[in-house]
Design a protein around this motif. Structure first.
Motif, PDB file in Angstrom:
ATOM      1  N   ARG A   1      11.018   0.319 -10.704  1.00 23.55           N
ATOM      2  CA  ARG A   1       9.893  -0.291 -11.410  1.00 23.55           C
ATOM      3  C   ARG A   1       8.645   0.498 -11.076  1.00 23.55           C
ATOM      4  O   ARG A   1       8.314   0.695  -9.916  1.00 23.55           O
ATOM      5  CB  ARG A   1       9.750  -1.757 -11.023  1.00 23.55           C
ATOM      6  N   ARG A   2       7.962   0.949 -12.108  1.00 23.04           N
ATOM      7  CA  ARG A   2       6.730   1.719 -11.940  1.00 23.04           C
ATOM      8  C   ARG A   2       5.669   1.124 -12.839  1.00 23.04           C
ATOM      9  O   ARG A   2       5.958   0.684 -13.946  1.00 23.04           O
ATOM     10  CB  ARG A   2       6.936   3.182 -12.315  1.00 23.04           C
ATOM     11  N   MET A   3       4.446   1.149 -12.359  1.00 20.76           N
ATOM     12  CA  MET A   3       3.333   0.695 -13.201  1.00 20.76           C
ATOM     13  C   MET A   3       2.032   1.300 -12.709  1.00 20.76           C
ATOM     14  O   MET A   3       1.905   1.661 -11.544  1.00 20.76           O
ATOM     15  CB  MET A   3       3.221  -0.828 -13.231  1.00 20.76           C
ATOM     16  N   VAL A   4       1.084   1.395 -13.628  1.00 15.99           N
ATOM     17  CA  VAL A   4      -0.276   1.827 -13.325  1.00 15.99           C
ATOM     18  C   VAL A   4      -1.221   0.957 -14.139  1.00 15.99           C
ATOM     19  O   VAL A   4      -0.987   0.723 -15.327  1.00 15.99           O
ATOM     20  CB  VAL A   4      -0.532   3.303 -13.702  1.00 15.99           C
ATOM     21  N   ALA A   5      -2.268   0.483 -13.507  1.00 16.32           N
ATOM     22  CA  ALA A   5      -3.358  -0.213 -14.197  1.00 16.32           C
ATOM     23  C   ALA A   5      -4.629   0.553 -13.880  1.00 16.32           C
ATOM     24  O   ALA A   5      -4.851   0.962 -12.736  1.00 16.32           O
ATOM     25  CB  ALA A   5      -3.471  -1.658 -13.729  1.00 16.32           C
TER      26      ALA A   5
ATOM     27  N   ALA B   1       0.821  -1.214   0.000  1.00 14.33           N
ATOM     28  CA  ALA B   1       0.000   0.000   0.000  1.00 14.33           C
ATOM     29  C   ALA B   1       0.853   1.261   0.000  1.00 14.33           C
ATOM     30  O   ALA B   1       0.480   2.268  -0.602  1.00 14.33           O
ATOM     31  CB  ALA B   1      -0.955  -0.009   1.193  1.00 14.33           C
ATOM     32  N   ALA B   2       1.996   1.246   0.670  1.00 15.51           N
ATOM     33  CA  ALA B   2       2.857   2.424   0.729  1.00 15.51           C
ATOM     34  C   ALA B   2       3.661   2.617  -0.551  1.00 15.51           C
ATOM     35  O   ALA B   2       4.329   3.634  -0.716  1.00 15.51           O
ATOM     36  CB  ALA B   2       3.812   2.312   1.919  1.00 15.51           C
ATOM     37  N   ALA B   3       3.600   1.672  -1.464  1.00 17.17           N
ATOM     38  CA  ALA B   3       4.404   1.749  -2.690  1.00 17.17           C
ATOM     39  C   ALA B   3       3.572   2.128  -3.912  1.00 17.17           C
ATOM     40  O   ALA B   3       3.963   1.851  -5.044  1.00 17.17           O
ATOM     41  CB  ALA B   3       5.122   0.425  -2.926  1.00 17.17           C
ATOM     42  N   THR B   4       2.434   2.775  -3.696  1.00 22.35           N
ATOM     43  CA  THR B   4       1.632   3.194  -4.842  1.00 22.35           C
ATOM     44  C   THR B   4       2.314   4.354  -5.556  1.00 22.35           C
ATOM     45  O   THR B   4       3.060   5.119  -4.963  1.00 22.35           O
ATOM     46  CB  THR B   4       0.200   3.603  -4.419  1.00 22.35           C
TER      47      THR B   4
ATOM     48  N   HIS C   1       2.249   0.939  -8.732  1.00 29.03           N
ATOM     49  CA  HIS C   1       3.424   0.513  -7.976  1.00 29.03           C
ATOM     50  C   HIS C   1       4.591   1.429  -8.295  1.00 29.03           C
ATOM     51  O   HIS C   1       4.778   1.832  -9.444  1.00 29.03           O
ATOM     52  CB  HIS C   1       3.800  -0.928  -8.342  1.00 29.03           C
ATOM     53  N   ASP C   2       5.373   1.749  -7.268  1.00 27.46           N
ATOM     54  CA  ASP C   2       6.603   2.518  -7.414  1.00 27.46           C
ATOM     55  C   ASP C   2       7.632   1.909  -6.484  1.00 27.46           C
ATOM     56  O   ASP C   2       7.582   2.104  -5.265  1.00 27.46           O
ATOM     57  CB  ASP C   2       6.347   3.986  -7.060  1.00 27.46           C
TER      58      ASP C   2
ATOM     59  N   GLN D   1       2.678   9.092 -12.007  1.00 30.57           N
ATOM     60  CA  GLN D   1       1.884   8.605 -13.143  1.00 30.57           C
ATOM     61  C   GLN D   1       2.147   9.462 -14.374  1.00 30.57           C
ATOM     62  O   GLN D   1       2.372   8.941 -15.472  1.00 30.57           O
ATOM     63  CB  GLN D   1       0.400   8.617 -12.801  1.00 30.57           C
ATOM     64  N   HIS D   2       2.140  10.771 -14.197  1.00 32.96           N
ATOM     65  CA  HIS D   2       2.382  11.668 -15.331  1.00 32.96           C
ATOM     66  C   HIS D   2       3.789  11.484 -15.893  1.00 32.96           C
ATOM     67  O   HIS D   2       3.970  11.511 -17.120  1.00 32.96           O
ATOM     68  CB  HIS D   2       2.123  13.123 -14.928  1.00 32.96           C
TER      69      HIS D   2
END
Length: 176
Positions: free
Chosen positions: A100-104, A22-25, A160-161, A31-32
């Protein structure tokens, strides 16, 4: 509470395990940054009631809408024509962004067939997707069957970040 539970609760996410991320969002700013750095996303549509995915080039406009260029009759167009609900996933794989970063996300899609909208969109996409020769890219994409897909996000479902985790996010030490 046991001694291990107290020690575990006080540790930084990713220090001992990655059970709770949860702390790694990924932040909105993150996101931008991701959307600016990455040019490919996975677009998932429903076709015949089942999910199907395709990797597509994209750009995000100032309103936060995702734009994809494609061709009439492809599975993603047929799927959206029958059900506007879609999902989009973007990661930083292949970019210069660290970690590593991601957004769904989930969204509602519209297929634009109006030639003016299609032309304007591919002219906007071209410098991003083919910076060495945007005019050639526009010529390639400006075909009679070309359509563009607009996705209006309705909800981020996961992000995730790894930079927000202890160490390198894989249990090792961060290399600075």
């Amino acid at each position: 509470m046991s001694r291990d539970a107290v020690s575990h609760a006080a540790s930084r996410p990713g220090d001992k395990d990655i059970e709770n991320l949860a702390a790694a969002t990924l932040s909105v700013q993150g996101q931008h940054e991701l959307w600016s750095a990455q040019t490919e996303a996975v677009l998932t549509v429903l076709q015949d009631g089942m999910p199907t995915s395709v990797v597509m080039s994209f750009a995000v406009d100032d309103a936060g809408h995702f734009w994809f260029a494609t061709v009439e009759g492809r599975r993603q167009v047929r799927g959206i024509d029958s059900d506007r609900r879609v999902a989009v996933a973007v990661s930083n794989t292949g970019t210069d962004l660290p970690g590593r970063r991601m957004v769904a996300l989930r969204g509602e899609a519209t297929v634009h067939r109006d030639r003016e909208v299609v032309r304007r969109t591919i002219e906007w996409l071209a410098p991003r997707l083919a910076p060495e020769d945007p005019e050639a890219f526009v010529r390639l994409l400006d075909s009679p069957g070309r359509v563009v897909i607009e996705v209006r996000p309705t909800r981020v479902t996961a992000s995730h970040d790894s930079g927000r985790l202890a160490g390198d996010g894989r249990g090792g030490r961060r290399k600075d």
